[in-house]
Design an enzyme around this catalytic site. Structure first.
Site, PDB file in Angstrom:
ATOM      1  N   SER A  47       0.818  -1.218   0.000  1.00 60.69           N
ATOM      2  CA  SER A  47       0.000   0.000   0.000  1.00 60.69           C
ATOM      3  C   SER A  47       0.848   1.263   0.000  1.00 60.69           C
ATOM      4  CB  SER A  47      -0.933   0.000   1.219  1.00 60.69           C
ATOM      5  OG  SER A  47      -0.183  -0.010   2.420  1.00 60.69           O
ATOM      6  N   HIS A  48       2.124   1.161   0.455  1.00 60.28           N
ATOM      7  CA  HIS A  48       2.989   2.335   0.521  1.00 60.28           C
ATOM      8  C   HIS A  48       4.164   2.240  -0.459  1.00 60.28           C
ATOM      9  CE1 HIS A  48       0.721   3.028   4.143  1.00 60.28           C
ATOM     10  NE2 HIS A  48       1.343   4.168   4.351  1.00 60.28           N
ATOM     11  N   GLU A 189      -5.175   2.272   3.637  1.00 60.45           N
ATOM     12  CA  GLU A 189      -6.003   1.091   3.378  1.00 60.45           C
ATOM     13  C   GLU A 189      -7.459   1.498   3.147  1.00 60.45           C
ATOM     14  OE1 GLU A 189      -5.139  -1.945   2.850  1.00 60.45           O
ATOM     15  OE2 GLU A 189      -3.008  -1.709   3.296  1.00 60.45           O
TER      16      GLU A 189
END
Length: 335
Positions: A47-48, A189
């Site tokens: 996600s990063h 998220e």
């Protein structure tokens, strides 16, 4: 089944670097961010990782972050290093500060790095891990735009505000890596669920009236649920004090969002504390650390914070990383 493509860590770094430079980031600023992107993918925190490259590129283009900024370092006290990120990427400012923080902590036993006028630093544990790999006990704080309401309130005043602790072991690697936000789940998220049109689990977000919701859009307009209730709020406030008040950076209520194009540079902050464990423990740290780690690993099924990332890194180094094919197409389009 979602289509994926396997990339080596070197390929991920190269792709991120080229996309950032094409967007208007200087090579000096793009390189540390690209390296961190590959490290993040290796840790399994997708996600990063590459998913943030289109956001970074967009923010360089709209001026939310200055891709050509030159961070400025000052040394106001013997054990204190300060870096003004000049509204540029946090990674370049942190790199500049670490060049002096590491030797200074070894010399004095403890030293701190305060970064202000900064931007999203990505996964905080990527940075504290570097301190542990240098044989130092690393503690890090970074604040974010307000998204958590105080206990009893409904209006956000502090961000998801992560803190991270990385402890070294005797062989120069990381024994323990704690990296957690003050919210039940990272805000990224919730944003991911919103982009994909999927509801979020109960307990992640509250709407603008402070009521529980599974609608990610309503949650993004409301607030994040703090981890552990009032204790999570306490963690967020602690990080706000360390990363914003102690560095002179914008508070979460003053910072522009890390998403979208509105608001100009967020000017948030980071604080790192580096401690030589040999200086404080009288040489006993390595044995104590080993005993603590062994007492946890001796239990069947038990794991330490950071064990999962370590396993991901080993697999990534051997076999590469499976990346969403649609995301790859987007990032490649930026190059």
């Amino acid at each position: 089944m979602t289509a994926t493509e396997t990339l080596s860590l070197g390929e991920i770094e190269d792709l991120a670097f080229r996309a950032l430079v094409k967007a208007g980031t200087s090579e000096e600023n793009a390189r540390p961010l690209a390296v961190a992107t590959a490290m993040t993918e290796a840790d399994g925190v997708a996600s990063h990782g590459l998913a943030y490259i289109p956001i970074y590129a967009q923010h360089v283009g709209c001026g939310k972050v200055d891709g050509t900024a030159t961070p400025r370092l000052s040394h106001p006290r013997p054990a204190v290093i300060c870096v003004d990120a000049a509204t540029g990427f946090a990674h370049s400012a942190i790199d500049l500060g670490f060049e002096q923080l590491v030797p200074l902590a070894r010399e004095l036993g403890v030293a701190v790095l305060a970064v202000n006028n900064s931007y999203n630093c990505g996964v905080l544990g990527v940075h504290t891990r570097r301190l542990a790999e240098a044989g130092l006990f690393g503690i890090g704080f970074t604040n974010a735009p307000a998204s958590i309401a105080p206990s009893g309130g409904a209006r956000p005043v502090v961000g998801t505000n992560p803190f991270s602790i990385a402890a070294p072991d005797a062989d120069g690697s990381v024994a323990v890596l704690i990296d957690q936000s003050a919210s039940t789940i990272a805000k990224s998220e919730v944003m991911k669920h919103a982009r994909e049109g999927r509801p979020v689990p109960e307990g992640w977000v509250l709407d603008a009236d402070g009521q529980p919701t599974t609608d990610p859009e309503a949650g993004l307009k409301g607030s994040m649920v703090p981890s552990g209730g009032y204790k999570g709020v306490g963690i967020a406030l602690t990080v706000e004090l360390m990363a914003a008040a102690m560095t002179g950076a914008n508070l979460g209520t003053q910072a522009s969002p890390f998403s979208g194009t509105a608001g100009g540079p967020p000017r948030t902050g980071q604080m790192f504390i580096a401690i030589d464990p040999q200086a404080s423990s009288g040489g006993a740290f390595a044995d104590k650390m080993r005993s603590l780690v062994d007492s946890i690993h001796a239990q069947e099924g038990a794991r330490l914070p950071g064990d999962g990332r370590k396993s991901h890194r080993q697999r990534a180094a051997e076999r590469g990383v499976d990346v969403n094919a649609a995301l790859l197409e987007t990032v490649r389009g930026l190059t």
